[in-house]
Design an enzyme around this catalytic site. Structure first.
Site, PDB file in Angstrom:
ATOM      1  N   LYS A  13       0.918  -1.151  -0.299  1.00 56.96           N
ATOM      2  CA  LYS A  13      -0.543  -0.009  -0.029  1.00 56.96           C
ATOM      3  C   LYS A  13       0.605   1.592   0.149  1.00 56.96           C
ATOM      4  CE  LYS A  13      -3.089   0.755   3.733  1.00 56.96           C
ATOM      5  NZ  LYS A  13      -2.742   2.121   4.465  1.00 56.96           N
ATOM      6  N   ARG A  18       2.766   6.038  -3.105  1.00 59.96           N
ATOM      7  CA  ARG A  18       3.724   7.187  -3.657  1.00 59.96           C
ATOM      8  C   ARG A  18       3.847   6.678  -5.410  1.00 59.96           C
ATOM      9  NH1 ARG A  18       5.123   5.538   2.070  1.00 59.96           N
ATOM     10  NH2 ARG A  18       5.435   6.919   3.039  1.00 59.96           N
ATOM     11  N   GLY A  82      -5.167   8.273   5.577  1.00 58.00           N
ATOM     12  CA  GLY A  82      -3.647   9.792   5.791  1.00 58.00           C
ATOM     13  C   GLY A  82      -2.909   9.797   5.146  1.00 58.00           C
ATOM     14  N   ARG A 110      -8.265  13.132  12.325  1.00 57.04           N
ATOM     15  CA  ARG A 110      -6.516  12.140  12.368  1.00 57.04           C
ATOM     16  C   ARG A 110      -5.519  13.993  12.657  1.00 57.04           C
ATOM     17  NH1 ARG A 110      -5.059   7.477   9.705  1.00 57.04           N
ATOM     18  NH2 ARG A 110      -3.034   7.638  10.443  1.00 57.04           N
ATOM     19  N   GLN A 155       4.737   9.211   7.149  1.00 61.17           N
ATOM     20  CA  GLN A 155       4.215  10.584   6.816  1.00 61.17           C
ATOM     21  C   GLN A 155       4.235  12.117   6.254  1.00 61.17           C
ATOM     22  OE1 GLN A 155      -0.039   9.432   7.838  1.00 61.17           O
ATOM     23  NE2 GLN A 155      -0.294   7.430   6.700  1.00 61.17           N
ATOM     24  N   ASP A 301       1.825  -0.900  11.955  1.00 57.92           N
ATOM     25  CA  ASP A 301       0.887  -1.282  11.604  1.00 57.92           C
ATOM     26  C   ASP A 301       1.114  -2.356  12.060  1.00 57.92           C
ATOM     27  OD1 ASP A 301       0.434   1.144   9.816  1.00 57.92           O
ATOM     28  OD2 ASP A 301       1.177   0.521   8.584  1.00 57.92           O
ATOM     29  N   LYS A 328      -4.371   7.073  14.876  1.00 56.15           N
ATOM     30  CA  LYS A 328      -4.199   6.534  14.142  1.00 56.15           C
ATOM     31  C   LYS A 328      -5.902   5.639  13.223  1.00 56.15           C
ATOM     32  CE  LYS A 328      -0.223   4.974  13.263  1.00 56.15           C
ATOM     33  NZ  LYS A 328       0.270   5.882  11.810  1.00 56.15           N
ATOM     34  N   ARG A 332      -6.120   2.632  18.281  1.00 49.35           N
ATOM     35  CA  ARG A 332      -5.383   1.263  18.562  1.00 49.35           C
ATOM     36  C   ARG A 332      -4.791   0.086  19.511  1.00 49.35           C
ATOM     37  NH1 ARG A 332      -2.697   0.995  12.478  1.00 49.35           N
ATOM     38  NH2 ARG A 332      -4.880   0.778  11.030  1.00 49.35           N
ATOM     39  N   ARG A 375      -7.093  -2.653  10.487  1.00 51.28           N
ATOM     40  CA  ARG A 375      -6.648  -3.641  10.681  1.00 51.28           C
ATOM     41  C   ARG A 375      -6.546  -4.159  11.950  1.00 51.28           C
ATOM     42  NH1 ARG A 375      -2.318  -3.803   6.813  1.00 51.28           N
ATOM     43  NH2 ARG A 375      -1.753  -1.041   6.935  1.00 51.28           N
TER      44      ARG A 375
HETATM   45  C1  S3P Z   1       1.932   5.155   6.154  1.00 51.88           C
HETATM   46  C2  S3P Z   1       3.472   5.330   7.828  1.00 51.88           C
HETATM   47  C3  S3P Z   1       2.928   4.969   8.795  1.00 51.88           C
HETATM   48  C4  S3P Z   1       1.854   4.130   9.033  1.00 51.88           C
HETATM   49  C5  S3P Z   1       0.981   4.456   7.421  1.00 51.88           C
HETATM   50  C6  S3P Z   1       1.476   4.365   6.785  1.00 51.88           C
HETATM   51  C7  S3P Z   1       3.052   5.192   5.188  1.00 51.88           C
HETATM   52  O1  S3P Z   1       2.259   6.218   9.400  1.00 51.88           O
HETATM   53  O2  S3P Z   1       0.929   3.746   9.926  1.00 51.88           O
HETATM   54  O3  S3P Z   1       0.067   3.101   7.674  1.00 51.88           O
HETATM   55  O4  S3P Z   1       2.572   4.870   3.712  1.00 51.88           O
HETATM   56  O5  S3P Z   1       3.521   6.911   5.444  1.00 51.88           O
HETATM   57  P1  S3P Z   1       3.832   7.614  10.090  1.00 51.88           P
HETATM   58  O6  S3P Z   1       4.243   6.972   9.281  1.00 51.88           O
HETATM   59  O7  S3P Z   1       2.529   8.330  10.515  1.00 51.88           O
HETATM   60  O8  S3P Z   1       3.161   6.751  11.421  1.00 51.88           O
END
Ligand code: S3P
Length: 415
Positions: A13, A18, A82, A110, A155, A301, A328, A332, A375
């Site tokens: 994912k 990206r 997110g 969030r 992220q 995750d 999240k 969670r 999840r």
């Molecule tokens: C992700 C980063 C994670 C993860 C999310 C996907 C990503 O979040 O929990 O499911 O693709 O960059 P955080 O980087 O905010 O922890």
């Protein structure tokens, strides 16, 4: 009932998001194989198309055309995702135009100040609604800056690197612990001016070129449910094929191996990132472990499904500094302590740590609540399978947010 056979989890994912999002800034076109079919990545594709990107299906390949930063001013619906919202914030902050980003009820809860504030320091105009979505973005000329992030979040790091790519001068991003590095790897493959410096990532204004083709490896975060299910359900042996083995994502495998799990990991390729097969066999006598703060971003995750594994292991497992789980798709920590707790698991929050004592037999005959969090839904499903059947779980269908064929794959493996 046991789980026996092989399964190919969906495309990763994070990498799928990206490659589609970065196309908005890039030139050229890329044939993407094994793009994730999940709902979150569909949100990203909708966003990319709404903003003026072009994505076409050609059989099993998705052809993603670069939009070279020529984007339409639109309102974007990020759904539950997110990653879509946070990465787009950094990407759009430097584009001319006005954009708004919104999402579903869960996404609206969030925290977004963590991206809006540092982007503001670069000169961006990103407004939040009390620190949460909806976001309003007006593209501005950005100035590079140095950032020492308070949270290890891929992220947030990615949003700042995307802004840095468009900013005057240098942008340096340092994180307290290493988080997944898919953005950095793809930036390099796309020709960005990115290097490691001063304990962080340094990016300068530069263009991106789509790779001609890319095959997305399978999602280790989806595979983790099948792996843990195989480890804890007597008589099981499951092979996950084509799984991404990027070291910033293999935290769950490291922790399970430390618990004594019977896992065979075989790397079979390294393009565009390491990938291979993971075989998991039922392991009686799993042992508790301590998961350190630096390991959490490498398995962020997988905490819910690892908590279930820990509930079947001998001793007290401690997962240190898992406070990020409160923000999240659901809280969670609350979700697993209440729902796995309702099944009889012994787990508690201790400040920002999670403590799980095992082994505990689980009682899974009631109805449980996923809180609409994919999840959590999948973790509760695996918990039920310990007693031979899927339990009743409210909003179980939300598994499609990351793993649309989850229940079908489980059924195919059931013996
Ligand atoms: C992700 C980063 C994670 C993860 C999310 C996907 C990503 O979040 O929990 O499911 O693709 O960059 P955080 O980087 O905010 O922890």
């Amino acid at each position: 009932m046991s789980l026996v056979g092989s399964v190919t989890p969906p495309g990763d994912k994070s990498i799928s998001h990206r490659v589609a999002l970065f196309s908005l800034l890039a030139r050229g076109a890329c044939g993407v194989e094994n793009f994730s079919p999940c709902a979150d990545c569909a949100s990203t594709l909708n966003a990319v198309r709404a903003l003026g990107g072009r994505v076409e299906s050609d059989g099993d390949t998705l052809v993603v055309h670069g939009a070279q930063g020529e984007l339409s001013s639109v309102a974007v619906d990020c759904g539950n995702s997110g990653t879509t919202m946070r990465l787009l914030s950094g990407l759009l902050a430097g584009r001319p135009g006005r954009f708004s980003l919104d999402g579903d009820e869960s996404l609206r809860k969030r925290p977004m100040a963590r991206v809006a504030d540092p982007l503001g320091e670069m000169g961006a105009e990103v407004s939040t609604t009390d620190g949460r979505p909806p976001l309003g973005i007006e593209g501005r000329e950005l100035k590079g800056r140095r950032f020492d992030l308070a949270v290890a979040s891929a992220q947030l790091k990615s949003a700042l690197l995307l802004a840095g790519l468009q900013a005057e001068g240098e942008t340096l991003v340092r994180e307290p612990h290493l988080s997944r590095d898919h953005t950095e790897l793809l930036f390099k493959a796309m020709g960005a001016d990115l290097s490691q410096a001063d304990g962080g990532w340094l990016v300068r204004r530069s263009g991106l070129t789509m790779p001609a083709s890319l095959r997305v490896p399978g999602d280790i975060s989806a595979a983790a449910f099948m792996i843990v299910a195989a480890l804890i359900i007597p008589g099981s042996r499951v092979v996950c094929e084509g799984v991404g083995l990027n070291p910033t994502r293999t935290g769950p495998l490291t922790v399970l191996q430390r618990m004594g799990a019977d896992l065979l990991i075989e790397q079979q390729g390294s393009d565009p990132e390491p990938w291979g097969r993971v075989e998991a066999a039922y392991t009686p006598g799993l042992k508790a472990t301590e998961v350190l703060p630096a390991e959490i971003p490498l398995l962020v995750d997988e905490v819910p499904i690892l908590a279930l594994a820990a509930s079947q292991a001998e001793g007290a497992t401690i997962m240190r500094s898992v406070g990020e789980l409160r923000v999240k798709e659901s809280d969670r920590l609350a979700a697993i302590t209440s729902q796995l707790g309702a099944m009889g698991a012994r787990l508690r929050e201790d400040g920002d740590d999670l403590v799980i004592e095992g082994p505990t037999p689980l009682e899974t005959s009631e109805e449980y609540d996923s809180l609409g969090d994919h999840r959590i839904a999948m973790t509760l499903a695996v918990a039920g399978l310990l007693n031979g059947a899927l339990p009743k779980v409210a909003q179980a269908g939300c598994a499609a947010v990351s793993y649309p064929d989850f229940y079908r794959d489980l059924e195919d493996l059931s013996r």
